[in-house]
Design a protein around this motif. Structure first.
Motif, PDB file in Angstrom:
ATOM      1  N   UNK A  25      35.853  47.785  47.460  1.00  0.00           N
ATOM      2  CA  UNK A  25      34.976  46.622  47.642  1.00  0.00           C
ATOM      3  C   UNK A  25      34.840  45.861  46.326  1.00  0.00           C
ATOM      4  N   UNK A  26      34.752  46.585  45.220  1.00  0.00           N
ATOM      5  CA  UNK A  26      34.655  45.944  43.899  1.00  0.00           C
ATOM      6  C   UNK A  26      35.929  45.164  43.588  1.00  0.00           C
ATOM      7  N   UNK A  27      37.083  45.737  43.926  1.00  0.00           N
ATOM      8  CA  UNK A  27      38.357  45.052  43.686  1.00  0.00           C
ATOM      9  C   UNK A  27      38.488  43.814  44.562  1.00  0.00           C
ATOM     10  N   UNK A  28      38.022  43.903  45.794  1.00  0.00           N
ATOM     11  CA  UNK A  28      38.037  42.732  46.686  1.00  0.00           C
ATOM     12  C   UNK A  28      37.144  41.633  46.118  1.00  0.00           C
ATOM     13  N   UNK A  29      36.003  42.038  45.586  1.00  0.00           N
ATOM     14  CA  UNK A  29      35.087  41.089  44.954  1.00  0.00           C
ATOM     15  C   UNK A  29      35.780  40.389  43.779  1.00  0.00           C
ATOM     16  N   UNK A  30      36.527  41.140  42.992  1.00  0.00           N
ATOM     17  CA  UNK A  30      37.284  40.544  41.883  1.00  0.00           C
ATOM     18  C   UNK A  30      38.271  39.505  42.405  1.00  0.00           C
ATOM     19  N   UNK A  31      38.957  39.828  43.497  1.00  0.00           N
ATOM     20  CA  UNK A  31      39.920  38.887  44.078  1.00  0.00           C
ATOM     21  C   UNK A  31      39.227  37.599  44.499  1.00  0.00           C
ATOM     22  N   UNK A  32      38.058  37.708  45.117  1.00  0.00           N
ATOM     23  CA  UNK A  32      37.312  36.521  45.541  1.00  0.00           C
ATOM     24  C   UNK A  32      36.924  35.668  44.335  1.00  0.00           C
ATOM     25  N   UNK A  33      36.515  36.317  43.247  1.00  0.00           N
ATOM     26  CA  UNK A  33      36.153  35.582  42.029  1.00  0.00           C
ATOM     27  C   UNK A  33      37.380  34.899  41.422  1.00  0.00           C
ATOM     28  N   UNK A  34      38.508  35.604  41.416  1.00  0.00           N
ATOM     29  CA  UNK A  34      39.753  35.016  40.905  1.00  0.00           C
ATOM     30  C   UNK A  34      40.122  33.789  41.728  1.00  0.00           C
TER      31      UNK A  34
END
Length: 146
Positions: free
Chosen positions: A56-65
């Motif tokens: 979930x944290x990595x997905x959040x990073x993708x959304x921010x990117x």
């Protein structure tokens, strides 16, 4: 559906960003290189943070990117994902960094296609610490298709 439409259908929201101390995205030629984007989810994988929380944290990073890319390029359309560097805040014993960073790759596959423009190279590494105690940090390289 275009990548921009797919992202919006998935509930991603795009907001204007003010320039900061460092660039979140730099363009050179046909490439967009992002700075590392950290998760709001904090903690260490292998010491209280589960693989699912890490995903979930990595997905959040993708959304921010993607929000930063949208700010720099004006759209998510016309791009190819080339490379990700996934950094996982983890204990020495934790060895499933690749499963954590799948959270980022999966979102990009949903938007750009797993066999098309979303098919990318990737590194998933463990780190002793990440700034602000975040569980995950990811940086990316996109190609502008012209």
């Amino acid at each position: 559906m275009s990548p921009q439409e797919k992202a919006e259908a998935l509930g991603l929201q795009f907001t204007k960003q003010e320039p900061g101390y460092l660039a979140l995205v730099v363009r050179t030629g046909n490439l967009l290189l992002t700075s590392g984007h950290v998760s709001d989810i904090k903690g260490k994988l292998g010491a209280g943070v589960t693989v699912e929380q890490g995903r979930a944290a990595a997905r959040e990073c993708a959304a921010k990117i993607l929000n930063s890319v949208w700010n720099a390029h004006g759209t998510l359309n016309g791009l190819k994902v080339l490379k990700l560097l996934g950094c996982v805040n983890s204990t020495l014993e934790f060895d499933e960094q690749h499963l954590v960073i799948n959270g980022c790759s999966d979102l990009l596959h949903e938007i750009y296609g797993k066999d098309g423009d979303g098919y990318h190279a990737r590194s998933a590494l463990g780190f002793a610490q990440i700034p602000t105690g975040s569980a995950v940090e990811v940086e990316a390289i996109f190609e502008i298709k012209e």
